[in-house]
Design a protein around this motif. Structure first.
Motif, short mmCIF file in Angstrom:
data_model
loop_
_atom_site.label_atom_id
_atom_site.label_comp_id
_atom_site.label_asym_id
_atom_site.label_seq_id
_atom_site.Cartn_x
_atom_site.Cartn_y
_atom_site.Cartn_z
N PRO A 190 -17.65 96.10 70.09
CA PRO A 190 -17.02 95.10 70.41
C PRO A 190 -15.53 95.27 71.01
O PRO A 190 -15.05 94.66 71.82
CB PRO A 190 -17.21 94.09 69.25
N GLY A 191 -14.73 95.95 69.94
CA GLY A 191 -13.51 96.08 70.45
C GLY A 191 -13.23 97.11 71.49
O GLY A 191 -12.44 96.73 72.36
N MET A 192 -14.31 97.92 71.70
CA MET A 192 -14.00 98.73 73.06
C MET A 192 -14.41 97.77 74.30
O MET A 192 -13.47 97.90 75.14
CB MET A 192 -15.03 100.15 72.98
N ALA A 193 -15.38 97.12 74.04
CA ALA A 193 -15.94 96.20 75.22
C ALA A 193 -14.99 95.31 75.62
O ALA A 193 -14.74 95.06 76.84
CB ALA A 193 -17.14 95.65 74.85
N GLU A 194 -14.03 94.82 74.76
CA GLU A 194 -12.99 93.71 74.88
C GLU A 194 -11.92 94.37 75.73
O GLU A 194 -11.25 93.66 76.64
CB GLU A 194 -12.73 93.08 73.35
N ARG A 195 -11.61 95.75 75.30
CA ARG A 195 -10.70 96.44 76.30
C ARG A 195 -10.94 96.88 77.49
O ARG A 195 -10.32 97.03 78.35
CB ARG A 195 -10.03 97.58 75.19
N GLY A 196 -12.51 96.93 77.58
CA GLY A 196 -13.12 97.59 78.68
C GLY A 196 -12.80 99.17 78.86
O GLY A 196 -12.81 99.73 79.89
N PHE A 197 -12.73 99.62 77.67
CA PHE A 197 -12.47 101.25 77.53
C PHE A 197 -13.19 101.55 76.26
O PHE A 197 -12.77 101.17 75.09
CB PHE A 197 -11.04 101.58 77.53
N GLY A 198 -13.76 102.81 76.36
CA GLY A 198 -14.34 103.27 75.22
C GLY A 198 -14.93 104.61 75.39
O GLY A 198 -15.32 105.07 76.29
N ARG A 199 -14.40 105.52 74.28
CA ARG A 199 -15.32 106.93 74.29
C ARG A 199 -15.84 107.07 72.95
O ARG A 199 -15.38 107.15 71.92
CB ARG A 199 -14.09 107.81 74.54
N ILE A 200 -17.22 107.56 73.20
CA ILE A 200 -18.10 107.96 72.11
C ILE A 200 -18.52 109.39 72.43
O ILE A 200 -18.95 109.58 73.35
CB ILE A 200 -19.23 106.90 71.96
N VAL A 201 -18.36 110.29 71.16
CA VAL A 201 -18.58 111.59 71.19
C VAL A 201 -19.61 111.87 70.11
O VAL A 201 -18.94 111.77 68.92
CB VAL A 201 -17.44 112.47 71.19
N ASN A 202 -20.85 112.23 70.42
CA ASN A 202 -21.83 112.68 69.32
C ASN A 202 -21.63 114.09 68.85
O ASN A 202 -21.92 114.92 69.91
CB ASN A 202 -23.25 111.99 69.54
N ILE A 203 -21.85 114.51 67.93
CA ILE A 203 -21.91 115.94 67.49
C ILE A 203 -23.55 116.22 67.54
O ILE A 203 -24.25 115.72 66.47
CB ILE A 203 -21.17 116.46 66.46
N GLY A 204 -23.91 117.43 68.31
CA GLY A 204 -25.09 117.64 68.42
C GLY A 204 -25.38 119.17 67.78
O GLY A 204 -24.58 119.79 67.09
N THR A 205 -26.48 119.78 68.55
CA THR A 205 -26.78 121.13 68.11
C THR A 205 -27.40 121.89 69.10
O THR A 205 -28.23 121.34 69.95
CB THR A 205 -27.58 121.26 66.76
#
Length: 260
Positions: A138-153
């Motif tokens: 919600p906070g990212m969407a309100e700002r119109g900006f967000g970065r999500i980085v998931n750690i995989g393998t």
């Protein structure tokens, strides 16, 4: 004319790193802090380690307890992470790993592994990141900006050790990365994954025999095992303005051992 995609410099980010106090998580936390970002370190049992990072960067680092298996803990953490710097986080790194040791000789084989072991890793590597994304979106969407980085393998492509439960959970997280990138893209939120191999060295890989590290190094074009700091650099890329048009991707960072 196409509207320019939103991007902000790293020193304006407010970053949440789950499991951010030790090992790879600590490298990621420090990498963002070195670039001037503000960082909230989520810790479960490593408060002293988290506090040491805060003491290194008292103006820009904070820490808070977080159990990624508990939605109530996640909700409380999300609320406190917005309060700590007076604004909602712009960036989430889903790094926390639940109770896993990278020692192939000690891991259960296909004939013996239990459904409970799969549930444990799914709780940590899929359900936890899902709840974190939902809490911070919600906070990212309100700002119109967000970065999500998931750690995989890199075990998706090269399953040379019997980490069945861990690899299955991370594979599910890769699917979530790709489907959520489509769903969240219109809100200005990118979702990507960074996948390493065995890292030299973290608490989780401390049980790995030295000869395994040597064999992996010999098999890479760079003749070395990737370090936590090197993988953290790739996480920075996905949060940076240079990756503003990149989403739904899985970047393998293992010295060239596995090819895409």
């Amino acid at each position: 004319m196409t509207e320019a995609r939103t991007a902000i410099p790293l020193n304006e980010h407010i970053v949440v790193v789950t499991g951010g106090a030790r090992g790879l998580g600590a490298s990621i936390s420090r990498a963002f802090l070195r670039e001037g970002a503000r960082v909230v370190i989520g810790y479960h049992r490593s408060q002293d380690d988290a506090q040491r990072i805060v003491d290194e960067y008292p103006d820009r680092a904070r820490c808070a307890h977080l159990d990624i298996r508990d939605r109530q803990s996640i909700q409380e953490f999300a609320a406190s992470s917005s309060e700590l710097f007076g604004a909602a986080p712009t960036t989430l790194v889903n790094n926390a790993l639940v109770d896993f040791s990278f020692n192939g000789e000690a891991r259960p084989k296909a004939a013996d592994i239990s459904a409970e072991e799969f549930r444990t890793q799914l709780d940590g590597s899929l359900h936890g990141p899902l709840a974190m994304i939902q809490a911070l979106r919600p906070g990212m969407a309100e700002r119109g900006f967000g970065r999500i980085v998931n750690i995989g393998t890199n075990l998706f492509q090269n399953p040379v050790v019997p980490y069945h439960d861990y690899t299955a959970a991370k594979a599910a997280l890769l699917s979530l990365t790709r489907t959520f990138s489509h769903d969240l893209g219109p809100e200005g939120i990118t979702v990507n994954m960074v996948s390493g191999g065995l890292l030299r060295e973290t608490d989780a890989s401390s049980a790995t025999p030295a000869e395994v590290f040597d064999a992996i190094a010999e098999g890479t074009p760079l003749r070395s095992v990737t370090t936590p700091d090197e993988l953290a650099d790739a996480v920075l890329f996905f949060a940076s303005p240079w990756a503003r048009a990149v989403t739904g991707q899985n970047l393998i960072v293992d010295g060239g051992l596995v090819k895409g």
